[in-house]
Design a protein around this motif. Sequence first.
Motif, PDB file in Angstrom:
ATOM      1  N   ILE A 143     -15.932 -12.739  -8.256  1.00 36.45           N
ATOM      2  CA  ILE A 143     -16.590 -13.116  -7.001  1.00 36.45           C
ATOM      3  C   ILE A 143     -17.264 -14.476  -7.152  1.00 36.45           C
ATOM      4  O   ILE A 143     -17.182 -15.335  -6.264  1.00 36.45           O
ATOM      5  N   SER A 144     -17.925 -14.703  -8.286  1.00 38.34           N
ATOM      6  CA  SER A 144     -18.580 -15.991  -8.536  1.00 38.34           C
ATOM      7  C   SER A 144     -17.563 -17.119  -8.513  1.00 38.34           C
ATOM      8  O   SER A 144     -17.847 -18.211  -8.003  1.00 38.34           O
ATOM      9  N   PHE A 145     -16.378 -16.850  -9.061  1.00 43.03           N
ATOM     10  CA  PHE A 145     -15.334 -17.869  -9.059  1.00 43.03           C
ATOM     11  C   PHE A 145     -14.932 -18.227  -7.632  1.00 43.03           C
ATOM     12  O   PHE A 145     -14.766 -19.410  -7.294  1.00 43.03           O
ATOM     13  N   LEU A 146     -14.764 -17.222  -6.771  1.00 46.29           N
ATOM     14  CA  LEU A 146     -14.416 -17.487  -5.372  1.00 46.29           C
ATOM     15  C   LEU A 146     -15.494 -18.339  -4.708  1.00 46.29           C
ATOM     16  O   LEU A 146     -15.188 -19.298  -3.989  1.00 46.29           O
ATOM     17  N   GLU A 147     -16.749 -18.003  -4.954  1.00 50.42           N
ATOM     18  CA  GLU A 147     -17.850 -18.776  -4.376  1.00 50.42           C
ATOM     19  C   GLU A 147     -17.819 -20.223  -4.862  1.00 50.42           C
ATOM     20  O   GLU A 147     -17.970 -21.158  -4.073  1.00 50.42           O
ATOM     21  N   HIS A 148     -17.630 -20.412  -6.152  1.00 52.26           N
ATOM     22  CA  HIS A 148     -17.600 -21.764  -6.706  1.00 52.26           C
ATOM     23  C   HIS A 148     -16.402 -22.563  -6.180  1.00 52.26           C
ATOM     24  O   HIS A 148     -16.515 -23.755  -5.901  1.00 52.26           O
ATOM     25  N   THR A 149     -15.263 -21.887  -6.063  1.00 51.77           N
ATOM     26  CA  THR A 149     -14.062 -22.571  -5.582  1.00 51.77           C
ATOM     27  C   THR A 149     -14.254 -23.075  -4.158  1.00 51.77           C
ATOM     28  O   THR A 149     -13.969 -24.239  -3.847  1.00 51.77           O
TER      29      THR A 149
END
Length: 211
Positions: A143-149
Motif C-alpha cells: 500500500i505504501s508503494f502505491l501511495e509513493h508511486t
Amino acid sequence: GQQGGASVDILGQSDGYKPGATGAPNTTEFYTRLDYLGMRPATAHDKSRIQRYVGADRVDMYVRWRDCLEARGLQQTFMLGDLEVQATRAKKATPAKDIVLAYWGKLRGEIAQFLQCGEDVYSPAHPSYAKFFVLASLAIARISFLEHTVRYFLTETEIAWGVVWRYTCIWSENHLYRVHLESGAPFDRVLLAASVDRWAEERMTAIARDS
C-alpha cells in the motif's frame, strides 16, 4: 483489543464477521484477498470496510471528471517504463484522487494497528505470529508503494491524475492482485526490505520512480 486507547477489531466484527469467519483480519484470507484499489468489494464485509474508510461501497463512487483526460473524450498514449498506457474514455469512472489516498491511508493504518495490538495471531506468543507479521508487513509495504508511486507521478511529472490512475490499476493487476502475498515474489521482497529500512520514505520513492 486496545491500542493507544482505541479499539482494534481483529475479529472483523465491525464489518459483520462472526468469530472465526474466513476473511476476518485474524485469518490469512484477509490478506490474500486484500482489495488494494477499493474497487473490488467481493462481499458485504468488504463493502462495509470501504464504507468505514471513505463512506461509499467503492472508491469510484466519488468522481471528479475534471481531473482526467477521459472526461473530455481525449486520447493519449505514452510509455511509463516499458508499459504503454492509454488515457481513453473508460466504462468505469476515475475516482477522486483524495478518496483514493484516503482509502490507502485508512487501510494501511488499520493493518498497522493489527500488527501492533499484540493479540490473537498478532501476539508474539501465538504459533502463527511470524506468518501474520510477514503478511501484515507486506500488505503495508504494498500500500505504501502505491501511495509513493501516485505521489511521485503527480508531483514530479506532468501526467494527469486520470492517466496515473489507469497506470496504477494496470500495475496493481499485474503485480498485486495476480501475485499471491505468500509467494515470496522478488518485488515483494524488495518492498519489504525497503519498508524496514531507516530510509524507508526515500527508498519507497526511489522504487516508485524506477518501476
